[in-house]
Design an enzyme around this catalytic site. Structure first.
Site, mmCIF file in Angstrom:
data_model
loop_
_atom_site.group_PDB
_atom_site.id
_atom_site.type_symbol
_atom_site.label_atom_id
_atom_site.label_comp_id
_atom_site.label_asym_id
_atom_site.label_seq_id
_atom_site.Cartn_x
_atom_site.Cartn_y
_atom_site.Cartn_z
ATOM 1 N N GLU A 280 10.101 16.155 14.625
ATOM 2 C CA GLU A 280 10.521 15.896 13.250
ATOM 3 C C GLU A 280 9.769 16.850 12.324
ATOM 4 O O GLU A 280 8.543 16.848 12.267
ATOM 5 C CB GLU A 280 10.212 14.446 12.869
ATOM 6 C CG GLU A 280 10.781 14.083 11.515
ATOM 7 C CD GLU A 280 10.599 12.613 11.173
ATOM 8 O OE1 GLU A 280 9.499 12.072 11.423
ATOM 9 O OE2 GLU A 280 11.535 12.008 10.625
ATOM 10 N N LYS B 294 0.841 -1.195 0.000
ATOM 11 C CA LYS B 294 0.000 0.000 0.000
ATOM 12 C C LYS B 294 0.880 1.249 0.000
ATOM 13 O O LYS B 294 1.453 1.633 1.011
ATOM 14 C CB LYS B 294 -0.925 0.049 1.222
ATOM 15 C CG LYS B 294 -2.022 1.112 1.016
ATOM 16 C CD LYS B 294 -2.496 1.756 2.278
ATOM 17 C CE LYS B 294 -1.632 2.826 2.840
ATOM 18 N NZ LYS B 294 -1.499 4.051 2.033
ATOM 19 N N CYS C 10 14.059 10.231 6.556
ATOM 20 C CA CYS C 10 13.884 9.902 7.973
ATOM 21 C C CYS C 10 15.174 10.058 8.770
ATOM 22 O O CYS C 10 15.141 10.440 9.924
ATOM 23 C CB CYS C 10 13.326 8.492 8.100
ATOM 24 S SG CYS C 10 14.199 7.332 7.041
ATOM 25 N N GLU D 177 10.115 1.129 10.418
ATOM 26 C CA GLU D 177 11.198 2.095 10.265
ATOM 27 C C GLU D 177 10.547 3.465 10.317
ATOM 28 O O GLU D 177 9.745 3.803 9.441
ATOM 29 C CB GLU D 177 11.928 1.844 8.940
ATOM 30 C CG GLU D 177 13.259 2.544 8.869
ATOM 31 C CD GLU D 177 13.218 3.681 7.893
ATOM 32 O OE1 GLU D 177 13.182 4.833 8.367
ATOM 33 O OE2 GLU D 177 13.224 3.426 6.683
#
Ligand code: ADP
Length: 489
Positions: A392, A183, A292, A258
Site C-alpha cells: 500500500e 484519539k 484505504c 478497518e
C-alpha cells in the site's frame, strides 16, 4: 499566521470530561500545514496518563443518567449536533483542509455527507430492538434479547480523513448511549478538537465524548490496551491494526478494524473508454490517493491496454495540483513529510523493478516546493508480483496491469493479502455480477468507484479488517445483545 477562528496562538488542549486541559506531561507537538510545511498551531501531546483520565470520566459518564436517555432524546441530540455543525461547517471544512491537505473543493462536499450521516443515525437511534426467542425448555419460560449500550468505546482514527472517520464512532455512540475516548492522529487532530467544542455547544453531556490527540505508540497503545474500555474501533494501517488486535486481548474487549488495501479496479474491453478512464483515474487520485479503498491496481484487458493507460494518464495530467485552500485545486498535498518520502521512494522502486512511469512520478518543485506535493502518477509495464502492486503506497499512484480473460483477472485481483474494495467496468451484466461476487473484498463497485453512503455498509475482508461501518448493522457493534430468561410460572 493563518486566520481561522479555531486557531490562535495558544496551544490546543485535550478535551476530557467537558474541560480543556494540558497534557499531564505538559508537552505539545506542532500541527503542520502540508501545503507549505508551516506550523498551524501547537497541540497538547496526550499520553497514557491522559488516556487514563479520559477513560475514567467516560466510565463515570456511562454510569450516569446518559445511559438511560430515551431514544427520542438521543435523536434530538444528534439533530442538535448536526445543526451546530451546519452553522460552523465552513470553518470546520477549512480546518480539515489546512490540517490534512484535502482540497477545499473536496472538504466542502462533506456538508452533504455529514448531514446524511446525522440524519441516518438519528433515525437509527429510534430503531434498536430485541427479539423474543422461542424455547423448548419444560415449564413456562419466556426468553428474549435486550439491546443495551455496550459501554466505554475507544476510537483511534487516521489522518487521511479525520472529519469523516470520527463520525463513524461519534454518531453510534450518541445513538446508543455509549461513551467515547477518541484519539485522532498526530498528523491531523484539529477537526476532532473542533468537533469536541461543537458537541459541547449542542448539549452533549460532559464526559460522553473525550478527545485526546497524541502519538500512536503511547496514547494510542494505552487506549487499545486499556482494561477500562469495552470496545476499540480502529481505522488505519494493517500493521497497526494487528497491534490493536493484540492489545485488545488485555480484557477481551470488542474490536473492529478497518485497515489498508490494495484494491483492484478491473476494466474490460467493452467499456466506454473515456468514462471508465476518468472513473479509474479518480478511483486512485481522489484525496491524493490517501484512501484505504483506492483502486490502485488497475487491471486492463489487453486489447485496450495502451489506449486506456494513456487515457488515465491524461486525466492525471489534467488535474490541478495545488494549495489545499485554492478553490481550483483538485489534488492537494500529501498529508505529511513522512508520507511524501514514502510515496517518492516508490517511484524509485517502480523504476528499479522495471516498470514504466507513464505520467507523474515526481515531487512538485517551484512555488509549491515547500509543501508535500507529488503529481498524479500512472505506472505501466507492471505485473501483480511487483512491490508497487503488492504494497500500500497511499499516494496518487496507480499501477496498470494487463490481463486476457475474466477468470485470469479474478485470480490476479484476489492475489493480495488485502480485501477492502474492488471495481469492475463492463457493459456485460452477467460478467459484472460474476466478478462482483467472486472478488474477495468487502465492497465492490461496478461501473463506478468509491460510492459510499451512511446507510450502506462499509466493510472489509482478509487483512483489510472486519466490522461494519454505516448501514443497518453498525449500531449492533455498540450494543450488548443480552438474553433474559423469565419464569412465567
Ligand atoms: P500511519 O502509519 O499511516 O500513520 P497508522 O495505522 O499507524 O497509520 O495510524 C493510524 C492511527 O493509529 C493514528 O491515530 C496513530 O496515532 C495510531 N497508532 C499508531 N501506532 C499505534 C499503536 N501502536 N497503538 C495504537 N494506535 C496506534
Amino acid at each position: 499566521m493563518i486566520d481561522h477562528p479555531f486557531l490562535g496562538n495558544a496551544p490546543k488542549q485535550l478535551f476530557i470530561g467537558g474541560q480543556w486541559r494540558d497534557a499531564a506531561s505538559g508537552e505539545t507537538f506542532d500541527c503542520i500545514n502540508p501545503s507549505d510545511a508551516s506550523v498551524l498551531v501547537k497541540v497538547a501531546r496526550g499520553g497514557a496518563a491522559d488516556i487514563d483520565a479520559a477513560v475514567a470520566v467516560a466510565r463515570t459518564a456511562f454510569d450516569s443518567a446518559w445511559r438511560d436517555w430515551k431514544p427520542l432524546d438521543r435523536q434530538s441530540l444528534l439533530l442538535a449536533v448536526l445543526a451546530r455543525i451546519e452553522a460552523r461547517f465552513d470553518d470546520l471544512a477549512r480546518l480539515e483542509t489546512l490540517d490534512m491537505g484535502a482540497p477545499i473543493a473536496r472538504t466542502s462536499t462533506f456538508r452533504r455527507w455529514i448531514r446524511q450521516t446525522f440524519q441516518y443515525y438519528a433515525a437509527q437511534a429510534l430503531s434498536t430492538r430485541g427479539d423474543v426467542m422461542s424455547n423448548s425448555v419444560p415449564g413456562d419460560f419466556m426468553s428474549y434479547s435486550l439491546k443495551v449500550p455496550l459501554g466505554v468505546v475507544g476510537a483511534i482514527i487516521p489522518w487521511n480523513g479525520p472529519l469523516i472517520t470520527q463520525l463513524w464512532s461519534i454518531c453510534p455512540v450518541l445513538a446508543t448511549g455509549c461513551t467515547l475516548v477518541l484519539k485522532p492522529a498526530e498528523e491531523a487532530p484539529l477537526s476532532a478538537l473542533m468537533m469536541a467544542e461543537i458537541l459541547q455547544e449542542a448539549g452533549v453531556p460532559d464526559g460522553v465524548v473525550n478527545v485526546v490527540p497524541g502519538p500512536g505508540a503511547t496514547a494510542g497503545a494505552a487506549l487499545a490496551a486499556h482494561t477500562g474500555i469495552d470496545k476499540i474501533t480502529f481505522t488505519g494501517s494493517t500493521a497497526t491494526g494487528r497491534k490493536i488486535i493484540e492489545a485488545s486481548a488485555s480484557n477481551i474487549k470488542r474490536v473492529s478494524v478497518e485497515l489498508g488495501g490494495k484494491s483492484p479496479d478491473i476494466v474490460f474491453d467493452d467499456v466506454d473508454l473515456e468514462a471508465a478512464a476518468r472513473g479509474a483515474a479518480m478511483a486512485c487520485f481522489n484525496n491524493t490517493g490517501q484512501i484505504c479503498y483506492a483502486g490502485t491496481r488497475l487491471f486492463v484487458q489487453r486489447g485496450i491496454y495502451d489506449r486506456f493507460v494513456e487515457a488515465v494518464a491524461e486525466v492525471g495530467r489534467s488535474l490541478r495540483v495545488g494549495h489545499s485552500l485554492d478553490p481550483d485545486t483538485q489534488v492537494g498535498p500529501l498529508a505529511s513529510r513522512a508520507q511524501l518520502d514514502k510515496v517518492e521512494s516508490y517511484f524509485d522502486v517502480a523504476r528499479a523493478d522495471g516498470a514504466r512511469i507513464v505520467s507523474g512520478g515526481e515531487r512538485l518543485q517551484g512555488a509549491l516546493g515547500t509543501g508535500f506535493f507529488v503529481t498524479p502518477t500512472v505506472i505501466a509495464n507492471a505485473h501483480n508480483d511487483m512491490r508497487i502492486a503488492r504494497e500500500e503506497i497511499f499516494g496518487p499512484v496507480v499501477t496498470a496491469i494487463p490481463f486476457d480473460d475474466e477468470s485470469e483477472v479474478v485470480k490476479l485481483a484476489n492475489d493480495t493479502v488485502y480485501g477492502l474494495g474492488g471495481g469492475v467496468w463492463s457493459r456485460d451484466v452477467g460478467r459484472v455480477h460474476r466478478v462482483a461476487r467472486d472478488l474477495r473484498c468487502g465492497m465492490t463497485w461496478a461501473n463506478c468507484y468509491g460510492v459510499t453512503d451512511p446507510g450502506v455498509t462499509f466493510t472489509g475482508a482478509k487483512q483489510s479488517g472486519y466490522g461494519n461501518k454505516g448501514g443497518p448493522w453498525h449500531l449492533d457493534e455498540y450494543l450488548l445483545n443480552k438474553t433474559v430468561w423469565l419464569n412465567l410460572a
